[in-house]
Design a protein around this motif. Structure first.
Motif, PDB file in Angstrom:
ATOM      1  N   SER A  32      -1.598 -21.736  61.129  1.00 39.78           N
ATOM      2  CA  SER A  32      -1.905 -21.068  62.401  1.00 39.78           C
ATOM      3  C   SER A  32      -1.998 -19.567  62.142  1.00 39.78           C
ATOM      4  CB  SER A  32      -0.812 -21.365  63.427  1.00 39.78           C
ATOM      5  OG  SER A  32      -1.075 -20.682  64.640  1.00 39.78           O
ATOM      6  N   SER A  34      -3.838 -15.535  63.848  1.00 45.36           N
ATOM      7  CA  SER A  34      -4.498 -14.833  64.953  1.00 45.36           C
ATOM      8  C   SER A  34      -5.458 -13.795  64.399  1.00 45.36           C
ATOM      9  CB  SER A  34      -3.477 -14.162  65.869  1.00 45.36           C
ATOM     10  OG  SER A  34      -2.825 -13.100  65.196  1.00 45.36           O
ATOM     11  N   LEU A  52      -7.291 -13.749  69.468  1.00 41.19           N
ATOM     12  CA  LEU A  52      -7.503 -15.200  69.437  1.00 41.19           C
ATOM     13  C   LEU A  52      -6.506 -15.853  68.478  1.00 41.19           C
ATOM     14  CD1 LEU A  52     -11.398 -15.102  69.076  1.00 41.19           C
ATOM     15  CD2 LEU A  52     -10.106 -15.501  71.180  1.00 41.19           C
ATOM     16  N   LYS A  53      -5.941 -16.972  68.913  1.00 40.57           N
ATOM     17  CA  LYS A  53      -5.039 -17.748  68.052  1.00 40.57           C
ATOM     18  C   LYS A  53      -5.734 -19.062  67.698  1.00 40.57           C
ATOM     19  CE  LYS A  53      -0.624 -20.187  67.965  1.00 40.57           C
ATOM     20  NZ  LYS A  53       0.598 -20.559  68.717  1.00 40.57           N
ATOM     21  N   PHE A  54      -5.776 -19.364  66.402  1.00 44.47           N
ATOM     22  CA  PHE A  54      -6.375 -20.611  65.918  1.00 44.47           C
ATOM     23  C   PHE A  54      -5.306 -21.436  65.196  1.00 44.47           C
ATOM     24  CE2 PHE A  54      -9.906 -17.591  65.996  1.00 44.47           C
ATOM     25  CZ  PHE A  54     -10.857 -18.296  66.728  1.00 44.47           C
ATOM     26  N   TYR A  67      -7.525 -23.516  69.836  1.00 45.52           N
ATOM     27  CA  TYR A  67      -7.715 -22.064  70.018  1.00 45.52           C
ATOM     28  C   TYR A  67      -7.226 -21.665  71.407  1.00 45.52           C
ATOM     29  CZ  TYR A  67     -11.897 -24.037  72.158  1.00 45.52           C
ATOM     30  OH  TYR A  67     -12.752 -24.816  72.899  1.00 45.52           O
ATOM     31  N   GLU A  68      -6.800 -20.444  71.495  1.00 42.41           N
ATOM     32  CA  GLU A  68      -6.374 -19.870  72.781  1.00 42.41           C
ATOM     33  C   GLU A  68      -6.406 -18.347  72.695  1.00 42.41           C
ATOM     34  OE1 GLU A  68      -2.101 -20.071  73.706  1.00 42.41           O
ATOM     35  OE2 GLU A  68      -1.880 -21.112  71.767  1.00 42.41           O
ATOM     36  N   LEU A  87     -16.366 -20.567  73.185  1.00 40.87           N
ATOM     37  CA  LEU A  87     -15.681 -21.115  72.015  1.00 40.87           C
ATOM     38  C   LEU A  87     -15.830 -22.640  71.942  1.00 40.87           C
ATOM     39  CD1 LEU A  87     -12.404 -18.982  72.061  1.00 40.87           C
ATOM     40  CD2 LEU A  87     -14.167 -18.955  70.283  1.00 40.87           C
ATOM     41  N   ILE A 100     -14.481 -20.745  61.772  1.00 37.91           N
ATOM     42  CA  ILE A 100     -13.716 -19.665  62.400  1.00 37.91           C
ATOM     43  C   ILE A 100     -14.530 -18.370  62.430  1.00 37.91           C
ATOM     44  CG2 ILE A 100     -11.615 -18.293  62.341  1.00 37.91           C
ATOM     45  CD1 ILE A 100     -11.218 -21.241  63.075  1.00 37.91           C
TER      46      ILE A 100
END
Length: 239
Positions: A32, A34, A52-54, A67-68, A87, A100
């Motif tokens: 994880s 960002s 963005l966090k993946f 994602y968020e 997205l 990504i």
């Protein structure tokens, strides 16, 4: 058989190199991280920014990552919703490939579009403000055009104000006892005014003398009987 772990590890190394200043590893299991994305070309106070966090799923890239948006700055909620939709669309279009960089690039482009819209809106607001100021300046120098309608309205208002001022003045004079009379009104209210000066002098011990030489003898005046308002021819006949 696809080695998902190897593909994910290689992509992480590439992303860390590309986004060195904005890339942060959050956890290793599951992987994880960002990435912070900012708009380009705007003033400092106009820039918009997202973090963005993946999170990789086990079968990524055959399945889209999670994602968020975990942080945002100078961006409205409606734009955030639009970016999440973007997205989702990009992830579905790029299944089977590491994505990504593609996702982040799409968000970067959208932020630039947003800042361009902000700049356009502010420029339009500036033009409108300048136009309003120019119109106000014209009105200040040229005044309001006179029409029959606004002239009659002004005239009625002016006459009402004058009448109100007169009523107030009359009321003040009445209350202060300063109501003024004309000369005629003074004599009509006091018939002794014609002899008041003589009486005042006599009471003060001053005699009043009349120089008759200043007056012409009535017999020397050539007057027609008709000039006499009391003349009546019948009186002469009766004599």
């Amino acid at each position: 058989m696809t080695d998902y772990a190897d593909e994910q590890r290689n992509e992480l190394e590439a992303l860390e190199s590309i986004y060195a200043d904005s890339f942060t590893v959050l956890s290793s299991t599951p992987p994880s991280f960002s990435i912070t994305v900012s708009s380009e070309g705007g003033e400092e106070e106009e820039n918009v920014e997202l973090t963005l966090k993946f999170t990789y799923v086990a079968s990524y890239p055959d399945e889209p990552p999670l994602y968020e948006i975990i942080a945002q700055e100078n961006i409205e909620d409606v734009d955030v919703t639009g970016i999440l939709t973007l997205l989702q669309e990009q992830a579905q279009e790029n299944l089977g490939m590491v994505m990504i960089f593609t996702l982040v690039s799409a968000v970067q482009d959208r932020l630039n579009e947003i800042i361009d819209q902000v700049k356009t809106r502010r420029q339009q607001e500036k033009i409108e403000q300048e136009k309003e100021a120019e119109e106000a300046e014209k009105v200040r120098f040229h005044g309001t055009p006179v029409t029959i309608e606004n002239f009659l309205s002004w005239k009625a208002k002016f006459e009402a104000e004058i009448a109100d001022l007169r009523r107030k003045k009359q009321k003040e004079d009445e209350q202060s006892g300063k109501s003024k009379l004309t000369g005629k009104q003074l004599f009509e209210t006091d018939h002794n005014l014609d002899t008041s000066d003589i009486k005042f002098l006599e009471e003060a011990g001053n005699s009043v003398e009349v120089d008759e030489s200043l007056f012409q003898d009535l017999d020397d005046l050539e007057l027609d009987d008709e000039d006499d308002p009391d003349y009546n021819p019948l009186d002469l006949e009766s004599d």
